[in-house]
Design an enzyme around this catalytic site. Sequence first.
Site, PDB file in Angstrom:
ATOM      1  N   TRP A 144      -7.543 -21.270 -25.205  1.00  0.00           N
ATOM      2  CA  TRP A 144      -8.093 -19.914 -25.280  1.00  0.00           C
ATOM      3  C   TRP A 144      -7.574 -19.058 -24.139  1.00  0.00           C
ATOM      4  O   TRP A 144      -7.188 -17.897 -24.331  1.00  0.00           O
ATOM      5  CB  TRP A 144      -9.612 -20.009 -25.240  1.00  0.00           C
ATOM      6  N   TYR A 164     -16.285 -20.873 -18.344  1.00  0.00           N
ATOM      7  CA  TYR A 164     -16.057 -20.834 -19.792  1.00  0.00           C
ATOM      8  C   TYR A 164     -17.263 -20.274 -20.535  1.00  0.00           C
ATOM      9  O   TYR A 164     -17.119 -19.414 -21.423  1.00  0.00           O
ATOM     10  CB  TYR A 164     -15.736 -22.253 -20.269  1.00  0.00           C
ATOM     11  N   HIS A 186      -2.748 -28.418 -14.955  1.00  0.00           N
ATOM     12  CA  HIS A 186      -4.013 -29.128 -14.752  1.00  0.00           C
ATOM     13  C   HIS A 186      -4.072 -29.710 -13.339  1.00  0.00           C
ATOM     14  O   HIS A 186      -5.030 -30.394 -12.997  1.00  0.00           O
ATOM     15  CB  HIS A 186      -4.166 -30.266 -15.762  1.00  0.00           C
TER      16      HIS A 186
END
Length: 358
Positions: A103, A251, A160
């Site tokens: 997203w 989030y 990451h």
Amino acid sequence: MVSSPSLWRPPVPIKDAIEQDAITPFPKPEAPEEEEEESQGDRDRRLMSSLPVKVYGERRYLEYQATWWPESAVQAVIAIQRRFRPRPSDVLLASYPKSGTTWMKALVFAIMSRKVYPLRDHPLLRLNPHDCVVHLSGAYATGKEAVVEALPSPRIMAVHMPFSTLPASVVVDSSSGCKIVYVWRDPKDVLVSLWHYYCKLRPEEAHVSEFHDLYESFCQGDTVFGPWWDNVLGYFRASVEMPTRVLFLRYEDMLEDTASAVVAIANFVGCPFSAEEVRAGVVDAIVKLCSFEELKNLDTNMSGSNGHLIKLPSSSYFRKGVAGDWVGHMTREMADRIDSIIQGKFQGSGLEIKRAST
């Protein structure tokens, strides 16, 4: 005087850069002499052979700089630390796996390219978000370092990697100008999403006992790119110390008010929305274009495969996109245990986690 690159130049989708040669190469760094390159390669191999190893199912992980990495990623991480050269207009999208990376890639790519690509004919309508924004370690691991170097500015790249493992050229050199957008998510939902991801990799291992094994590893801090709390805290502290260089987003907050998140991201990366754009509904159009349902139902995300190191169906990146999915996978006791662990790890940091509620 050489002018800085305009942020309204379109970020080039990485898939187009690789497959269509839609880039103008930048000068490549001088290659070291063959003997030195071989010597460095030998040193890297010796280093990797000395690292602690953990086997999870059929997957091997190595512990490097207090973090567990997929074996295939370690050499790429070392190469990034040694050779990656940031530019002032670079934007790094950082996250722990399964925290909203797909997203975030879509949102930032749409925000930074909105004046070049009309939203009605946007690359995201034909490409998976992972085909638009390069995953840095995946590119280095598969021999695409030169493609990353050749991408025109502004470059959008995803990682990451914990903050402590980012190249010194990014975190120490304040003149680099490189900006970092980090998104974090309820660790219980991260864990569930991570398990579903592993199930897609190894369907034969998709059973309850494996989830409990992963749960225990997560609680002990032994999961990939973890411990999870170190990954989150590293970027949170950096956002407090360097607020103009690190944007820290939650989030669940983004789900509740995506439009505000889009505006905050645009301001942070230097592409603010004009009053005219707001009146014209451009913010809302980007929210709609990048919404879970919109992306999930596009033909490009319902067929084909994606991934640098491991090819997975493109649809596998769009499972639910909701908050609280952990309720169907954990007992209340399991959820309380994770929350208590995280609360202890976050103590004194200024960062808080919302306790489980059902």
